[in-house]
Design an enzyme around this catalytic site. Structure first.
Site, PDB file in Angstrom:
ATOM      1  N   CYS A 107     132.272   8.109   7.218  1.00 53.22           N
ATOM      2  CA  CYS A 107     131.122   8.672   6.669  1.00 53.22           C
ATOM      3  C   CYS A 107     129.899   8.208   7.451  1.00 53.22           C
ATOM      4  CB  CYS A 107     131.359   8.281   5.249  1.00 53.22           C
ATOM      5  SG  CYS A 107     129.498   8.862   4.270  1.00 53.22           S
ATOM      6  N   GLU A 150     131.474  16.403   1.069  1.00 52.44           N
ATOM      7  CA  GLU A 150     130.028  16.831   1.326  1.00 52.44           C
ATOM      8  C   GLU A 150     129.840  16.913  -0.265  1.00 52.44           C
ATOM      9  OE1 GLU A 150     128.367  15.712   3.674  1.00 52.44           O
ATOM     10  OE2 GLU A 150     129.860  15.599   4.979  1.00 52.44           O
TER      11      GLU A 150
HETATM   12 ZN    ZN Z   1     129.984  10.939   4.004  1.00 54.61          ZN
END
Ligand code: ZN
Length: 198
Positions: A107, A150
């Site tokens: 991430c 997301e």
């Molecule tokens: Zn992320």
């Protein structure tokens, strides 16, 4: 314009995004900046929370990912996933399909941290587009994983929340350190883990 990406520890990452009622120039500019920021960071997805806006807006681009295949259906027909990239999703709603599978994720808000995350193999996505229309797509494999990652961001959910407890426990001191650094304003500039960062 390339925007700074917020790191773990910033409270906006835990904020559910507001629905976008009007797609105006501000939203179009924000989406363009998010795409530029995602590409500059070599990420494959970026949610509005990650650049400091708690909105239901995310951008994705899996076209540079070669080792993890994706599938896409547009209007029920198989399509080349790269033809739909970059993909901008506004107010997306997703429906999980198929079996789940475990795969590695990173991430952009968690420099140098990766983990195995269980996700559905396929998702149906309904969203608004920048042009003001709506799209419905069925995404599979890596694109399905990226969209779920997301979509979680848009609801204030982070991938560490979906790690198995042993994996999360093993990361706990690194996560605490990252949180502290974020609060002190220390930013990691080095990118991150290529091609799996979302
Ligand atoms: Zn992320």
């Amino acid at each position: 314009m390339i925007l700074p990406i917020l790191q773990y520890g910033d409270p906006i990452l835990r904020t559910k995004g507001q629905r976008i009622e009007k797609i105006d120039d501000r939203i179009r500019e924000l989406a363009a900046n998010m795409i530029e920021t995602m590409h500059a960071a070599h990420g494959v997805g970026l949610a509005a929370q990650q650049i400091g806006e708690a909105l239901q807006l995310t951008v994705l681009d899996i076209s540079a990912v070669e080792d993890r295949p994706s599938t896409l259906k547009l209007g029920g027909k198989d399509a080349d996933p790269t033809s739909a990239m970059p993909l901008v999703l506004i107010n997306p709603e997703i429906e999980l399909r198929g079996e789940s599978e475990v795969g590695v994720e990173g991430c952009l808000s968690f420099p140098e941290i990766t983990g195995d995350i269980e996700r559905a193999q396929s998702v149906i996505v309904r969203a608004q587009t920048l042009e003001g229309g709506t799209i419905e797509i069925e995404a599979g494999k890596f694109l399905a994983r990226a969209i779920q990652h997301e979509h979680d961001h848009l609801n204030g959910i982070l991938f560490i929340d979906r790690m198995r407890s042993a994996a999360k426990a093993a990361l706990s001191s690194r996560l605490k350190r990252l949180q502290k650094e974020t609060r002190r304003g220390i930013r990691h500039r080095e990118p991150l883990v290529s091609e799996t960062t979302l």
